[in-house]
Design a protein around this motif. Structure first.
Motif, PDB file in Angstrom:
ATOM      1  N   PHE A  41      17.907  -0.764  -0.401  1.00  0.00           N
ATOM      2  CA  PHE A  41      18.442  -1.779  -1.707  1.00  0.00           C
ATOM      3  C   PHE A  41      19.692  -1.495  -2.045  1.00  0.00           C
ATOM      4  CE2 PHE A  41      18.401  -2.772  -6.258  1.00  0.00           C
ATOM      5  CZ  PHE A  41      18.149  -4.227  -5.989  1.00  0.00           C
ATOM      6  N   LYS A  42      20.609  -2.519  -1.664  1.00  0.00           N
ATOM      7  CA  LYS A  42      21.926  -1.972  -2.073  1.00  0.00           C
ATOM      8  C   LYS A  42      22.702  -3.152  -2.964  1.00  0.00           C
ATOM      9  CE  LYS A  42      22.370   1.178   1.097  1.00  0.00           C
ATOM     10  NZ  LYS A  42      22.804   2.476   1.028  1.00  0.00           N
ATOM     11  N   HIS A  43      21.887  -3.512  -3.847  1.00  0.00           N
ATOM     12  CA  HIS A  43      22.310  -4.673  -4.680  1.00  0.00           C
ATOM     13  C   HIS A  43      23.351  -3.916  -5.929  1.00  0.00           C
ATOM     14  CE1 HIS A  43      22.785  -8.027  -7.477  1.00  0.00           C
ATOM     15  NE2 HIS A  43      22.147  -8.746  -6.733  1.00  0.00           N
ATOM     16  N   PRO A  44      24.472  -4.515  -6.172  1.00  0.00           N
ATOM     17  CA  PRO A  44      25.407  -3.727  -6.942  1.00  0.00           C
ATOM     18  C   PRO A  44      25.190  -3.997  -8.362  1.00  0.00           C
ATOM     19  CG  PRO A  44      26.495  -5.570  -5.874  1.00  0.00           C
ATOM     20  CD  PRO A  44      25.123  -5.438  -5.404  1.00  0.00           C
ATOM     21  N   SER A  45      24.557  -4.893  -8.821  1.00  0.00           N
ATOM     22  CA  SER A  45      24.299  -5.226 -10.363  1.00  0.00           C
ATOM     23  C   SER A  45      23.891  -4.397 -11.081  1.00  0.00           C
ATOM     24  CB  SER A  45      23.078  -6.644 -10.352  1.00  0.00           C
ATOM     25  OG  SER A  45      23.104  -6.878 -11.601  1.00  0.00           O
ATOM     26  N   THR A  46      24.454  -4.210 -12.331  1.00  0.00           N
ATOM     27  CA  THR A  46      24.312  -3.168 -13.293  1.00  0.00           C
ATOM     28  C   THR A  46      24.247  -4.010 -14.518  1.00  0.00           C
ATOM     29  OG1 THR A  46      26.650  -2.624 -13.519  1.00  0.00           O
ATOM     30  CG2 THR A  46      25.113  -1.322 -11.810  1.00  0.00           C
ATOM     31  N   PHE A  47      23.774  -3.387 -15.682  1.00  0.00           N
ATOM     32  CA  PHE A  47      23.958  -3.808 -17.074  1.00  0.00           C
ATOM     33  C   PHE A  47      25.156  -3.864 -17.282  1.00  0.00           C
ATOM     34  CE2 PHE A  47      19.237  -2.733 -17.355  1.00  0.00           C
ATOM     35  CZ  PHE A  47      18.777  -3.805 -17.728  1.00  0.00           C
ATOM     36  N   GLU A  48      26.055  -3.215 -16.830  1.00  0.00           N
ATOM     37  CA  GLU A  48      27.570  -3.222 -17.256  1.00  0.00           C
ATOM     38  C   GLU A  48      28.275  -4.561 -16.783  1.00  0.00           C
ATOM     39  OE1 GLU A  48      31.683  -0.767 -17.082  1.00  0.00           O
ATOM     40  OE2 GLU A  48      29.769   0.042 -16.193  1.00  0.00           O
ATOM     41  N   THR A  49      27.892  -4.930 -15.733  1.00  0.00           N
ATOM     42  CA  THR A  49      28.270  -6.256 -15.113  1.00  0.00           C
ATOM     43  C   THR A  49      27.486  -7.300 -15.403  1.00  0.00           C
ATOM     44  OG1 THR A  49      27.248  -5.780 -12.831  1.00  0.00           O
ATOM     45  CG2 THR A  49      29.457  -4.987 -13.326  1.00  0.00           C
ATOM     46  N   LEU A  50      26.468  -7.187 -15.912  1.00  0.00           N
ATOM     47  CA  LEU A  50      25.538  -8.652 -16.173  1.00  0.00           C
ATOM     48  C   LEU A  50      26.083  -9.255 -17.273  1.00  0.00           C
ATOM     49  CD1 LEU A  50      22.630  -9.396 -15.083  1.00  0.00           C
ATOM     50  CD2 LEU A  50      21.720  -8.344 -17.162  1.00  0.00           C
ATOM     51  N   ALA A  51      26.252 -10.718 -17.069  1.00  0.00           N
ATOM     52  CA  ALA A  51      26.584 -11.734 -17.907  1.00  0.00           C
ATOM     53  C   ALA A  51      25.675 -11.973 -18.844  1.00  0.00           C
ATOM     54  CB  ALA A  51      27.373 -12.881 -17.090  1.00  0.00           C
ATOM     55  N   MET A  52      25.611 -11.085 -19.948  1.00  0.00           N
ATOM     56  CA  MET A  52      24.542 -11.447 -21.255  1.00  0.00           C
ATOM     57  C   MET A  52      25.040 -10.750 -22.184  1.00  0.00           C
ATOM     58  SD  MET A  52      20.495  -9.809 -21.368  1.00  0.00           S
ATOM     59  CE  MET A  52      19.901 -11.057 -20.154  1.00  0.00           C
ATOM     60  N   ASP A  53      24.672 -11.342 -23.428  1.00  0.00           N
ATOM     61  CA  ASP A  53      24.972 -10.793 -24.649  1.00  0.00           C
ATOM     62  C   ASP A  53      24.801  -9.281 -24.840  1.00  0.00           C
ATOM     63  OD1 ASP A  53      25.796 -11.363 -27.687  1.00  0.00           O
ATOM     64  OD2 ASP A  53      23.710 -10.313 -27.864  1.00  0.00           O
ATOM     65  N   PRO A  54      25.821  -8.736 -25.245  1.00  0.00           N
ATOM     66  CA  PRO A  54      25.539  -7.176 -25.360  1.00  0.00           C
ATOM     67  C   PRO A  54      24.474  -6.625 -26.193  1.00  0.00           C
ATOM     68  CG  PRO A  54      28.040  -7.824 -25.435  1.00  0.00           C
ATOM     69  CD  PRO A  54      27.109  -8.938 -25.473  1.00  0.00           C
ATOM     70  N   ALA A  55      24.194  -7.252 -27.241  1.00  0.00           N
ATOM     71  CA  ALA A  55      23.398  -6.919 -28.219  1.00  0.00           C
ATOM     72  C   ALA A  55      21.769  -6.958 -27.300  1.00  0.00           C
ATOM     73  CB  ALA A  55      23.198  -7.667 -29.494  1.00  0.00           C
ATOM     74  N   LYS A  56      21.535  -8.157 -26.381  1.00  0.00           N
ATOM     75  CA  LYS A  56      20.356  -8.285 -25.894  1.00  0.00           C
ATOM     76  C   LYS A  56      20.180  -7.335 -24.835  1.00  0.00           C
ATOM     77  CE  LYS A  56      19.033 -12.532 -25.063  1.00  0.00           C
ATOM     78  NZ  LYS A  56      18.897 -13.854 -24.237  1.00  0.00           N
ATOM     79  N   LYS A  57      21.479  -6.835 -24.084  1.00  0.00           N
ATOM     80  CA  LYS A  57      21.188  -6.003 -23.112  1.00  0.00           C
ATOM     81  C   LYS A  57      21.033  -4.332 -23.665  1.00  0.00           C
ATOM     82  CE  LYS A  57      25.465  -6.655 -21.201  1.00  0.00           C
ATOM     83  NZ  LYS A  57      26.499  -6.585 -20.133  1.00  0.00           N
ATOM     84  N   ARG A  58      21.503  -4.391 -24.853  1.00  0.00           N
ATOM     85  CA  ARG A  58      21.254  -3.030 -25.559  1.00  0.00           C
ATOM     86  C   ARG A  58      19.602  -2.963 -25.758  1.00  0.00           C
ATOM     87  NH1 ARG A  58      26.070  -3.517 -28.014  1.00  0.00           N
ATOM     88  NH2 ARG A  58      25.118  -4.500 -29.789  1.00  0.00           N
ATOM     89  N   ARG A  59      18.917  -4.092 -26.439  1.00  0.00           N
ATOM     90  CA  ARG A  59      17.637  -3.962 -26.461  1.00  0.00           C
ATOM     91  C   ARG A  59      16.890  -4.004 -25.088  1.00  0.00           C
ATOM     92  NH1 ARG A  59      16.120  -8.636 -30.333  1.00  0.00           N
ATOM     93  NH2 ARG A  59      13.955  -7.581 -30.076  1.00  0.00           N
ATOM     94  N   ILE A  60      17.133  -4.403 -24.075  1.00  0.00           N
ATOM     95  CA  ILE A  60      16.451  -4.331 -22.983  1.00  0.00           C
ATOM     96  C   ILE A  60      16.377  -2.743 -22.223  1.00  0.00           C
ATOM     97  CG2 ILE A  60      16.289  -5.179 -20.657  1.00  0.00           C
ATOM     98  CD1 ILE A  60      17.430  -7.940 -21.439  1.00  0.00           C
ATOM     99  N   MET A  61      17.632  -2.352 -22.463  1.00  0.00           N
ATOM    100  CA  MET A  61      17.925  -1.064 -21.816  1.00  0.00           C
ATOM    101  C   MET A  61      17.308  -0.012 -22.697  1.00  0.00           C
ATOM    102  SD  MET A  61      22.095  -1.414 -21.018  1.00  0.00           S
ATOM    103  CE  MET A  61      22.422   0.446 -20.555  1.00  0.00           C
ATOM    104  N   GLU A  62      17.258  -0.258 -24.064  1.00  0.00           N
ATOM    105  CA  GLU A  62      16.515   0.789 -24.876  1.00  0.00           C
ATOM    106  C   GLU A  62      14.922   0.730 -24.724  1.00  0.00           C
ATOM    107  OE1 GLU A  62      17.455  -0.240 -28.781  1.00  0.00           O
ATOM    108  OE2 GLU A  62      19.409   0.535 -28.629  1.00  0.00           O
TER     109      GLU A  62
END
Length: 505
Positions: free
Chosen positions: A196-217
């Protein structure tokens, strides 16, 4: 000086003669007994005790030896001599303690000494498999007062740390199920895998930063709370539902989750599953620390919503889930039941592993049965929306390298004004930026023009708020996102009411 060397040679000759004389006068059994008792006597006055951990225990590999070898990679940086290794299916190089070298480690105020002992094996005894030429092992020296503590907590800590190092060093794998489970991988499992070599990360994901933080937490809290799940009597698993228009980054979100947690991905193709029992077997053959994915669940099977027209029994033929395009009604056996799918995510068989995340994706949440969406099956509902101003800035940074302040205020204000009304997906924005990535100004200009055309088209088609003030398609999508953010754990009654209302409309 010459007299000194002559005296030393004479002394060595006398010692050799005495040893030869003792070997001839005393049999080996007597010498062994004397040596054993002398060792025991020295141990009585010593404050240390010693433990040997050999590489091979009989004919089996000692798992503790491998764990100690990996564990010491986090402490061996203080040693002057290291050995470098690269494990199979790994892209990283690790270091370990060299042969016959030693290192001191500290654990919870207790100090221990590790020595890597390597010796040549003298004779090969008969065995069903050949033994290595070298006899390897670790010798652990601990103080007697710490013996009980070291043999308990410390060794458990070593095993856990080694497993974590092994997981981080090993490349992630992407699994898929074969037709009828007939295909087997090298381990004899009904899953075929590729790195699995997919380079996608939460840093590069096009999404509202507040929503990303909630998902990561939420993900971090899940991975670190094994004791909580055990204490509350819940299976250590979690469900995530990703829903929204096509091209909004649902697959990228799954890849970002896997890279963030370091989990493998099992991409389950329901159309290839023949029965409930086969579905259970596939689940049993998945490993811990993994994400089990069913993408586009509303398209892969003909899922009937029980709330759409009339109340149906679980035992009616309409409740069979038929593989799309497989012709389940023709008797070829490619059917599973809704009950089987529900038990797959939240039944007894879903507890046969630990630390697993179930992820379903769909473009039409209203087509899914409410029982599939309730808490315990899909615990967190994540609405993947059209691009917002924040997500557009992330994409501009990813593809064009624009940092905060690189774009003029006029361009930023224009982007912010039209992006919400344009209803443009991250996939569309990415395509525009990739196409013009060698000319940054042109890329931004064409992106703005595309957004303005979409706004005009939406206004012409009446997709924005109507004259009578009623909610239209765009407003309904915004309302779904708001409800997903306000209630991330997917209250069952709220979701069922929403699904039933959408189905009646």
């Amino acid at each position: 000086m010459k007299e000194y060397w002559t005296s030393l040679a004479s002394l060595l000759g006398v010692l050799a003669f005495c040893q030869t004389l003792m070997n001839s006068l005393f049999p080996p059994e007597l010498r062994f007994a004397v040596t054993k008792h002398l060792n025991r006597l020295s141990q009585l006055f010593s404050s240390y005790c010693y433990f040997d951990i050999t590489e091979i225990d009989g004919v089996n590999t000692n798992e503790l030896y491998d764990a100690v070898q990996l564990y010491l990679t986090s402490s061996a940086v203080t040693s002057n001599r290291l050995s470098l290794t690269r494990a199979t299916n790994s892209s990283s190089t690790t270091f370990a303690l060299s042969n016959n070298d030693s290192i001191v480690d500290t654990f919870d105020s207790a100090t221990v000494l590790w020595e890597h002992v390597v010796a040549q094996r003298q004779t090969q005894t008969f065995a069903w498999r050949p033994m290595p030429d070298e006899k390897r092992g670790f010798t652990l020296r601990v103080e007697k007062k710490d013996k009980r503590f070291i043999l308990g907590s410390y060794l458990d800590h070593i095993m856990e740390t080694a497993n974590e190092i092994r997981r981080k060093n090993q490349d992630r794998l992407l699994y898929t199920n074969s037709r009828g489970g007939g295909g087997m991988d090298s381990r004899g499992l009904p899953w075929e895998s590729v790195p699995f070599k997919h380079p996608s990360t939460f840093e590069t994901l096009a999404m509202d930063p507040a929503k990303k933080r909630r998902i990561m937490e939420d993900l971090k809290d899940f991975a670190e709370c094994e004791s909580f799940y055990r204490k509350t009597g819940r299976a250590w698993k979690r469900g995530h539902l990703l829903y929204g228009p096509p091209g909004t980054g649902k697959s990228s979100m799954i890849a970002a989750m896997a890279n963030y947690l370091g989990y493998d991905i099992y991409d389950l193709e329901l159309a290839e599953v023949r029965s409930n029992s086969e579905l259970r077997k596939l689940l049993m053959k998945t490993s811990s620390k993994s994400i089990i994915v069913i993408e586009d669940i509303d398209c892969s099977i003909e899922l009937k919503n029980r709330s759409s027209k009339k109340k149906q029994s679980y035992y009616e033929p309409e409740m069979m889930l038929t593989g799309s395009g497989l012709g389940g009604d023709e008797g070829n056996g490619n059917t599973i039941t809704l009950s089987g799918l529900l038990n797959f995510t939240d039944g007894l068989w879903s507890c046969c592993g630990s630390e697993r995340i179930f992820v379903f994706t769909t473009n039409h949440i209203e087509k899914l049965d409410p029982a599939l969406l309730r808490s315990g099956r899909m615990d967190m509902h994540i609405y993947m929306s059209y691009c917002t101003f924040a997500s557009v800035k992330i994409l501009l940074k990813n593809y064009l390298g624009y940092e905060e302040g690189d774009l003029s205020d006029d361009v930023l204000k224009e982007l912010e004004r039209v992006v919400d009304k344009a209803e443009i997906t991250p996939a569309d924005v990415s395509e525009c930026l990739i196409k013009n990535r060698r000319d940054k100004e042109r890329a931004v200009r064409e992106l703005l023009e595309d957004m303005k055309r979409r706004v005009e088209k939406n206004e012409k088609n009446g997709k924005l708020r109507g004259l009578n003030g009623s909610l239209t398609v765009a407003d309904d999508a915004e309302e779904q996102e708001k409800r997903a953010l306000d209630s991330p754990y997917g209250e069952e009654e709220e979701i069922e009411d929403s699904i039933c209302k959408n189905s009646e409309d």
